[in-house]
Design a protein around this motif. Sequence first.
Motif: not given
Length: 114
Positions: A1-16
Amino acid sequence: QVQLVESGGGLVQAGGSLRLSCAASRIIFSLNPMGWYRQAPGKERELVAVITSGGSINYADSVKGRFTISRDNGKNTVYLQMNSLKPEDTGIYYCYGTYGRPYWGQGTQVTVSS
Protein backbone atom coordinates in the motif's frame (compact mmCIF):
# COMPACT_ATOMS: atom_id res chain seq x y z
CA GLN A 1 0.00 0.00 0.00
CA VAL A 2 1.24 3.46 -0.91
CA GLN A 3 -0.03 6.74 0.46
CA LEU A 4 0.63 10.04 -1.26
CA VAL A 5 -0.17 13.35 0.40
CA GLU A 6 -0.11 16.60 -1.57
CA SER A 7 0.30 20.08 -0.15
CA GLY A 8 1.08 23.57 -1.34
CA GLY A 9 -1.99 24.49 -3.34
CA GLY A 10 -3.81 27.77 -2.93
CA LEU A 11 -4.99 30.97 -4.54
CA VAL A 12 -2.51 33.06 -6.51
CA GLN A 13 -2.70 35.88 -9.03
CA ALA A 14 -1.72 35.35 -12.62
CA GLY A 15 2.05 35.53 -13.00
CA GLY A 16 2.61 34.22 -9.52
CA SER A 17 4.22 31.01 -8.29
CA LEU A 18 3.36 28.00 -6.16
CA ARG A 19 5.27 24.90 -5.15
CA LEU A 20 3.38 21.67 -4.69
CA SER A 21 4.77 18.84 -2.60
CA CYS A 22 3.88 15.16 -2.64
CA ALA A 23 5.03 13.12 0.34
CA ALA A 24 5.07 9.36 -0.13
CA SER A 25 4.67 6.67 2.53
CA ARG A 26 7.38 4.50 1.02
CA ILE A 27 10.76 4.99 -0.60
CA ILE A 28 10.00 6.95 -3.73
CA PHE A 29 12.83 5.32 -5.62
CA SER A 30 10.54 2.29 -5.80
CA LEU A 31 7.75 4.41 -7.23
CA ASN A 32 8.44 4.65 -10.92
CA PRO A 33 7.38 6.86 -12.45
CA MET A 34 5.94 9.62 -10.31
CA GLY A 35 4.25 12.73 -11.49
CA TRP A 36 1.43 15.21 -11.43
CA TYR A 37 -1.91 15.35 -13.17
CA ARG A 38 -4.49 18.09 -12.99
CA GLN A 39 -8.20 18.35 -13.57
CA ALA A 40 -9.95 21.58 -14.41
CA PRO A 41 -13.70 21.98 -13.87
CA GLY A 42 -15.62 20.19 -16.59
CA LYS A 43 -12.48 18.74 -18.15
CA GLU A 44 -10.71 15.42 -18.09
CA ARG A 45 -7.68 14.80 -15.95
CA GLU A 46 -4.48 15.60 -17.87
CA LEU A 47 -0.82 14.85 -17.36
CA VAL A 48 1.25 17.82 -16.23
CA ALA A 49 4.70 16.36 -15.55
CA VAL A 50 6.32 13.00 -14.92
CA ILE A 51 9.71 11.96 -13.55
CA THR A 52 11.27 8.51 -13.49
CA SER A 53 13.56 7.06 -10.85
CA GLY A 54 16.36 7.51 -13.38
CA GLY A 55 15.63 11.20 -13.63
CA SER A 56 13.95 11.33 -17.03
CA ILE A 57 11.37 14.10 -17.18
CA ASN A 58 8.49 14.98 -19.45
CA TYR A 59 6.09 17.92 -19.38
CA ALA A 60 2.83 18.78 -21.01
CA ASP A 61 3.40 21.32 -23.77
CA SER A 62 1.20 23.81 -21.94
CA VAL A 63 3.56 23.99 -18.95
CA LYS A 64 6.98 23.65 -20.56
CA GLY A 65 9.29 26.44 -19.49
CA ARG A 66 7.07 27.38 -16.55
CA PHE A 67 6.82 24.26 -14.38
CA THR A 68 9.62 22.14 -12.94
CA ILE A 69 9.23 18.68 -11.44
CA SER A 70 11.86 17.33 -9.07
CA ARG A 71 12.26 14.61 -6.49
CA ASP A 72 14.10 14.39 -3.18
CA ASN A 73 14.71 10.71 -2.52
CA GLY A 74 15.96 11.42 0.99
CA LYS A 75 12.63 13.02 1.91
CA ASN A 76 10.49 10.68 -0.20
CA THR A 77 8.96 13.76 -1.75
CA VAL A 78 8.24 14.95 -5.26
CA TYR A 79 7.80 18.64 -6.01
CA LEU A 80 6.17 20.69 -8.72
CA GLN A 81 7.45 24.25 -8.93
CA MET A 82 4.95 26.33 -10.88
CA ASN A 83 5.98 29.76 -12.14
CA SER A 84 4.27 32.31 -14.38
CA LEU A 85 0.92 30.82 -13.50
CA LYS A 86 -2.04 31.45 -15.77
CA PRO A 87 -5.79 31.27 -15.09
CA GLU A 88 -5.93 28.16 -17.28
CA ASP A 89 -3.64 26.39 -14.79
CA THR A 90 -6.54 26.38 -12.33
CA GLY A 91 -7.62 22.93 -11.21
CA ILE A 92 -7.10 20.15 -8.76
CA TYR A 93 -3.56 18.80 -8.91
CA TYR A 94 -3.04 15.13 -8.15
CA CYS A 95 0.22 13.40 -7.38
CA TYR A 96 0.65 9.84 -8.55
CA GLY A 97 3.23 7.10 -8.23
CA THR A 98 3.40 3.68 -9.81
CA TYR A 99 4.25 0.61 -7.74
CA GLY A 100 2.74 -2.29 -9.56
CA ARG A 101 -0.21 -0.02 -10.24
CA PRO A 102 -0.84 3.74 -10.04
CA TYR A 103 -1.51 5.25 -6.64
CA TRP A 104 -3.05 8.69 -6.26
CA GLY A 105 -3.07 11.43 -3.69
CA GLN A 106 -6.23 13.21 -2.60
CA GLY A 107 -5.48 16.29 -4.69
CA THR A 108 -4.75 19.90 -3.88
CA GLN A 109 -6.63 22.88 -5.32
CA VAL A 110 -4.76 25.49 -7.34
CA THR A 111 -6.67 28.62 -8.30
CA VAL A 112 -5.10 31.31 -10.46
CA SER A 113 -6.99 34.59 -10.65
CA SER A 114 -6.71 36.95 -13.59
